[in-house]
Design a protein around this motif. Structure first.
Motif, short mmCIF file in Angstrom:
data_model
loop_
_atom_site.label_atom_id
_atom_site.label_comp_id
_atom_site.label_asym_id
_atom_site.label_seq_id
_atom_site.Cartn_x
_atom_site.Cartn_y
_atom_site.Cartn_z
N ALA A 96 0.83 -1.21 0.00
CA ALA A 96 0.00 0.00 0.00
C ALA A 96 0.86 1.26 0.00
O ALA A 96 0.57 2.23 -0.71
N ILE A 97 1.92 1.25 0.78
CA ILE A 97 2.81 2.41 0.86
C ILE A 97 3.52 2.64 -0.48
O ILE A 97 3.60 3.76 -0.97
N ARG A 98 4.00 1.55 -1.07
CA ARG A 98 4.73 1.69 -2.33
C ARG A 98 3.81 2.01 -3.51
O ARG A 98 4.29 2.46 -4.55
N ALA A 99 2.52 1.82 -3.37
CA ALA A 99 1.59 2.28 -4.39
C ALA A 99 1.60 3.80 -4.44
O ALA A 99 1.42 4.41 -5.49
N ARG A 100 1.81 4.41 -3.29
CA ARG A 100 1.86 5.87 -3.19
C ARG A 100 3.27 6.40 -3.46
O ARG A 100 3.45 7.42 -4.10
N ARG A 101 4.29 5.71 -2.90
CA ARG A 101 5.69 6.12 -3.05
C ARG A 101 6.54 4.89 -3.33
O ARG A 101 7.05 4.24 -2.43
N PRO A 102 6.75 4.54 -4.59
CA PRO A 102 7.49 3.33 -4.94
C PRO A 102 8.95 3.33 -4.48
O PRO A 102 9.56 2.28 -4.33
N ASP A 103 9.51 4.51 -4.23
CA ASP A 103 10.92 4.61 -3.85
C ASP A 103 11.17 4.44 -2.36
O ASP A 103 12.33 4.42 -1.94
N VAL A 104 10.14 4.32 -1.53
CA VAL A 104 10.35 4.25 -0.09
C VAL A 104 11.14 2.99 0.27
O VAL A 104 10.95 1.93 -0.32
N LYS A 105 12.05 3.14 1.19
CA LYS A 105 12.87 2.02 1.63
C LYS A 105 12.17 1.28 2.75
O LYS A 105 11.49 1.90 3.56
N ILE A 120 9.91 -11.45 -0.02
CA ILE A 120 10.05 -10.11 0.55
C ILE A 120 11.40 -9.49 0.26
O ILE A 120 11.50 -8.37 -0.19
N ALA A 121 12.44 -10.21 0.54
CA ALA A 121 13.78 -9.62 0.56
C ALA A 121 14.34 -9.30 -0.83
O ALA A 121 15.37 -8.68 -0.92
N HIS A 122 13.66 -9.70 -1.88
CA HIS A 122 14.21 -9.46 -3.21
C HIS A 122 13.63 -8.22 -3.88
O HIS A 122 14.02 -7.90 -5.00
N ALA A 123 12.75 -7.52 -3.21
CA ALA A 123 12.22 -6.27 -3.76
C ALA A 123 13.30 -5.19 -3.65
O ALA A 123 14.13 -5.23 -2.74
N PRO A 124 13.30 -4.23 -4.57
CA PRO A 124 14.29 -3.15 -4.47
C PRO A 124 14.13 -2.36 -3.18
O PRO A 124 13.03 -2.18 -2.68
N HIS A 125 15.23 -1.87 -2.67
CA HIS A 125 15.25 -1.04 -1.46
C HIS A 125 14.61 -1.74 -0.27
O HIS A 125 13.92 -1.11 0.53
N THR A 126 14.83 -3.04 -0.16
CA THR A 126 14.21 -3.82 0.90
C THR A 126 15.23 -4.74 1.55
O THR A 126 16.03 -5.36 0.86
N VAL A 127 15.17 -4.81 2.87
CA VAL A 127 16.04 -5.71 3.64
C VAL A 127 15.17 -6.45 4.63
O VAL A 127 14.20 -5.91 5.16
#
Length: 151
Positions: A96-105, A120-127
């Motif tokens: 939901a958050i990335r629908a609004r801001r795809p760049d959020v870490k 989960i862990a393979h999405a960009p900007h995600t740990v």
């Protein structure tokens, strides 16, 4: 009290002091949305992050986090969320958050994350971190994620 007499004994050379650990980089000024349903863990993580210089906004679950993010989406640089939570799960929250801001870490922290790691862990900007997490690991991962776009 009898003490042995010592004549001309040289003292051992003082140990050299250890060099101070090098300061790698100053912490980035950033605002973190911390989403954790366990109040003790949330409070502990919040203290760790605030002592490292970050501004922390706390949310008790995914529903609260969505409301906070909607109101302050431009201020939030990073979301730290548990994976398994009541109301809205961590993965659903980040979708939901990335629908609004795809760049959020996003930094996922969970004690139940083994089976979820692949997706989960393979999405960009995600740990993804597994609990328990030390202060140093948490702060290092936050710093690394924030520096991804800063460099």
């Amino acid at each position: 009290v009898l003490l042995p007499a010592v004549l001309d004994q040289t003292l051992p050379a003082p140990r050299p002091r250890e060099a101070a650990a090098p300061v790698l980089d100053e912490p980035l000024s950033a605002t973190v949305l911390l989403v954790e349903d366990d109040p003790e863990v949330r409070g502990l993580f919040s203290r760790f992050l605030e002592r490292a210089g970050y501004t922390v906004i706390e949310a008790a679950d995914g529903r609260d986090a969505l409301e906070i993010f909607e109101a302050r989406h431009d201020d939030i640089d990073l979301v730290i969320t548990d994976v398994v939570m009541p109301n809205v799960s961590g993965p659903a929250l980040t979708t939901a958050i990335r629908a609004r801001r795809p760049d959020v870490k996003v930094l996922f922290v969970s004690g139940y994350a083994d089976e979820l790691e692949a997706g989960i862990a393979h999405a960009p900007h995600t740990v993804l971190l597994h609990k328990p997490v030390t202060r140093q690991i948490l702060v290092d991962q936050v710093s690394a994620l924030l520096r991804e776009s800063a460099s």
